[in-house]
Design a protein around this motif. Structure first.
Motif, short mmCIF file in Angstrom:
data_model
loop_
_atom_site.label_atom_id
_atom_site.label_comp_id
_atom_site.label_asym_id
_atom_site.label_seq_id
_atom_site.Cartn_x
_atom_site.Cartn_y
_atom_site.Cartn_z
N PRO A 23 0.81 -1.22 0.00
CA PRO A 23 0.00 0.00 0.00
C PRO A 23 0.85 1.27 0.00
CG PRO A 23 -0.86 -1.57 1.59
CD PRO A 23 0.47 -2.10 1.14
N VAL A 24 1.98 1.25 0.69
CA VAL A 24 2.86 2.42 0.70
C VAL A 24 3.41 2.68 -0.71
CG1 VAL A 24 4.99 3.42 1.64
CG2 VAL A 24 3.50 2.05 3.11
N ILE A 25 3.82 1.62 -1.39
CA ILE A 25 4.35 1.75 -2.75
C ILE A 25 3.28 2.31 -3.68
CG2 ILE A 25 5.19 0.46 -4.76
CD1 ILE A 25 6.47 -1.51 -2.67
N GLN A 26 2.06 1.80 -3.59
CA GLN A 26 0.98 2.25 -4.45
C GLN A 26 0.65 3.72 -4.20
OE1 GLN A 26 -1.98 -0.71 -3.48
NE2 GLN A 26 -1.24 -2.14 -5.04
N HIS A 27 0.68 4.12 -2.93
CA HIS A 27 0.43 5.52 -2.59
C HIS A 27 1.55 6.41 -3.13
CE1 HIS A 27 0.49 9.14 0.05
NE2 HIS A 27 -0.83 9.02 -0.06
N ARG A 28 2.81 5.93 -3.06
CA ARG A 28 3.94 6.71 -3.53
C ARG A 28 3.92 6.86 -5.05
NH1 ARG A 28 7.84 7.28 0.31
NH2 ARG A 28 6.08 6.64 1.61
N ARG A 29 3.37 5.88 -5.74
CA ARG A 29 3.23 6.01 -7.20
C ARG A 29 2.28 7.15 -7.55
NH1 ARG A 29 5.71 2.09 -10.12
NH2 ARG A 29 5.90 -0.03 -9.28
N GLU A 30 1.23 7.28 -6.75
CA GLU A 30 0.24 8.32 -7.00
C GLU A 30 0.71 9.69 -6.53
OE1 GLU A 30 -3.23 6.98 -5.00
OE2 GLU A 30 -3.54 5.24 -6.32
N ARG A 31 1.46 9.69 -5.41
CA ARG A 31 1.92 10.96 -4.83
C ARG A 31 3.41 10.85 -4.52
NH1 ARG A 31 -2.97 12.15 -0.46
NH2 ARG A 31 -4.70 12.07 -1.98
N PRO A 32 4.24 10.93 -5.54
CA PRO A 32 5.68 10.76 -5.31
C PRO A 32 6.27 11.90 -4.49
CG PRO A 32 5.23 11.44 -7.58
CD PRO A 32 3.91 11.14 -6.96
N GLY A 33 7.32 11.56 -3.78
CA GLY A 33 8.05 12.54 -2.99
C GLY A 33 9.51 12.53 -3.37
N ASP A 34 10.32 13.18 -2.55
CA ASP A 34 11.76 13.23 -2.81
C ASP A 34 12.47 12.19 -1.96
OD1 ASP A 34 14.18 14.09 -3.82
OD2 ASP A 34 14.43 15.65 -2.29
N ASP A 35 12.17 10.93 -2.23
CA ASP A 35 12.72 9.84 -1.44
C ASP A 35 13.06 8.67 -2.35
OD1 ASP A 35 10.28 8.05 -1.65
OD2 ASP A 35 9.39 9.74 -0.60
N LEU A 36 13.78 7.71 -1.80
CA LEU A 36 14.24 6.57 -2.59
C LEU A 36 13.09 5.74 -3.11
CD1 LEU A 36 16.40 4.66 -3.69
CD2 LEU A 36 16.60 3.65 -1.41
N LEU A 37 12.05 5.55 -2.32
CA LEU A 37 10.92 4.74 -2.76
C LEU A 37 10.26 5.37 -3.98
CD1 LEU A 37 9.34 2.19 -2.16
CD2 LEU A 37 7.91 3.50 -0.58
N SER A 38 10.09 6.68 -3.97
CA SER A 38 9.51 7.37 -5.12
C SER A 38 10.42 7.23 -6.34
CB SER A 38 9.29 8.85 -4.81
OG SER A 38 8.38 9.01 -3.74
N ALA A 39 11.73 7.32 -6.11
CA ALA A 39 12.69 7.17 -7.22
C ALA A 39 12.61 5.78 -7.82
CB ALA A 39 14.10 7.46 -6.73
N LEU A 40 12.46 4.76 -6.97
CA LEU A 40 12.34 3.40 -7.48
C LEU A 40 11.05 3.22 -8.27
CD1 LEU A 40 13.54 1.38 -4.34
CD2 LEU A 40 14.82 1.79 -6.45
N CYS A 41 9.97 3.86 -7.83
CA CYS A 41 8.70 3.77 -8.54
C CYS A 41 8.80 4.40 -9.93
CB CYS A 41 7.60 4.47 -7.75
SG CYS A 41 7.08 3.61 -6.24
N ALA A 42 9.61 5.46 -10.06
CA ALA A 42 9.71 6.19 -11.32
C ALA A 42 10.83 5.70 -12.22
CB ALA A 42 9.89 7.68 -11.04
#
Length: 416
Positions: free
Chosen positions: A203-222
């Protein structure tokens, strides 16, 4: 020369108490040992372990990870080969080197070290018995077990308040990986961890895909390389691997550095006076008391090593803790010496390392430079905060563990 029957077994309490004499006997007498209970060939000499890791001739695979780590992490980069491995490594590697590491994550590392050390000194951290002018601190409980996990949580943009969950999960994963005797309860706990971590992370990953931030998880999603992007499951598996490998190994490395330096006051004094020597202290600690003592591979074809031949499709257990103390490779191998001339700190955190703690070849640890940054900053800040640090009265460090190994505590005193 000892025979295999005369050498303590790798699964024995005697080995767990002190593996180094066993390693020496294996190198000298049985450099290739078939271990029935583990269903694995065991190699102990530097030249053999180096050959397995570098794998220049396509003799070894990581197919063993299908049963060794996939049950707890899911399918990870460690199991991949060829172009698939190269693409996946290209997706994740930028965060662990160069400008991303320096600009984004060095401040994260520095802040977490500062916060944890502040808690040690003001008496709010675990493992400290504060006094008016001095204190006694357990660097393992109060700093080492928390620091790398907090850093990784911050890098991923996760809630550090969930530290207890993260620590419990990676402890369960490491127990699964080190379950050499095949304890079914340990195996079941590790498999439950995979389910629990997935329920937390997806769920955290799915949320980060929708609302990316300046963090490693968002970078991995993109991240995208050659039209390939990581799935939610890919990212979850990588985060699980990062927490377990990055948490456990850096935790034990920091504890071991201080255990080693405090046991050699003249070398500790040198590091205090010249902080550029922290790299040397880390490299020598990785050689002398590596956090990970065993890594497995699988033969792709029949291979001849010191002591005999290994058939195709067999599991090979590489004893890093033994290879890094091989007298054929290092002078005075059982002596901790940050000034030794047969270990190069300049390359110790790259695939050209002349120790084996990070493995070698295409599966060289992707987080080696992150670990170096954490150790350099954490050790430096601790030495600044406690310039008169010494072992607590009557305390001597004791290592524990077989698959991974390090001091169970490092009790130090500072102040008057």
């Amino acid at each position: 020369m000892a025979t295999a029957q005369e050498i303590p077994d790798i699964l024995s309490p005697e080995f767990a108490a002190d593996p180094y004499p066993v390693y020496r006997a294996l190198r000298e007498s049985v450099p290739l040992l078939w271990h029935e209970a583990m269903q694995s060939y065991v190699v102990s000499r530097y030249e053999d372990v180096e050959r397995v890791f570098k794998d220049r001739d396509g003799e070894f695979t990581t197919d063993n990870y299908d049963w060794q780590i996939e049950p707890v992490h899911g399918r990870t980069i460690l199991q991949l080969s060829g172009r698939e491995h190269a693409v996946r490594r290209a997706l994740v590697a930028p965060a662990f080197r160069g400008s991303d590491l320096e600009q984004k994550f060095l401040p994260v590392i520095e802040r977490n070290a500062r916060e944890l050390i502040g808690a040690l000194l003001d008496g709010t951290a675990p493992g400290i018995a504060p006094g008016t002018a001095s204190g006694t601190v357990d660097l393992v409980e109060g700093f080492a077990t928390r620091f790398p996990v907090n850093v990784i949580a911050d890098m991923l943009g996760l809630d550090k308040a969930d530290h207890a969950k993260f620590h419990g999960w990676y402890t369960s994963v490491i127990a699964f990986l080190g379950n050499l005797a095949g304890d079914p309860e340990v195996a079941a706990a590790g498999e439950r961890t995979r389910q629990e971590f997935a329920a937390y992370m997806i769920p955290v990953i799915q949320h980060r895909r929708e609302r990316p931030g300046d963090d490693l998880l968002s970078a991995l999603c993109a991240a995208e390389v050659d039209g390939v992007r990581m799935s939610d499951e890919d990212i979850k598996a990588f985060c699980s691997l990062l927490l377990a490998a990055g948490g456990e190994t850096t935790d034990k490395a920091i504890a071991s550095i201080f255990a080693n330096l405090l046991a050699h006051p003249e070398q500790l004094a040198a590091v205090r006076a010249d902080r550029t020597l922290i790299d040397r202290a880390f490299a020598e600690t990785l050689r002398f008391t590596p956090p990970v003592h065993m890594i497995m591979r699988q033969t792709a074809k029949e291979v001849t090593l010191s002591g005999g031949t290994v058939p195709a499709g067999a599991t090979v257990t590489c004893l890093i803790g033994s290879a890094n103390r091989d007298g054929e490779r290092y002078a005075d191998p059982d002596t901790f010496d940050i000034f030794r001339t047969d270990l190069t700190s300049a390359t110790a955190f790259s695939a050209a390392a002349d120790h084996l703690a990070f493995a070698l070849g295409r599966h060289f640890c992707v987080g080696a430079l992150l670990a170096r940054a954490e150790v350099s900053i954490g050790v430096g800040q601790l030495l600044d905060a406690m310039p008169d640090m010494r072992f607590a009265e009557g305390y001597l460090p004791a290592e524990e563990g077989v698959f991974t190994r390090g001091p169970r505590e490092v009790r130090v005193r500072y102040g008057a």
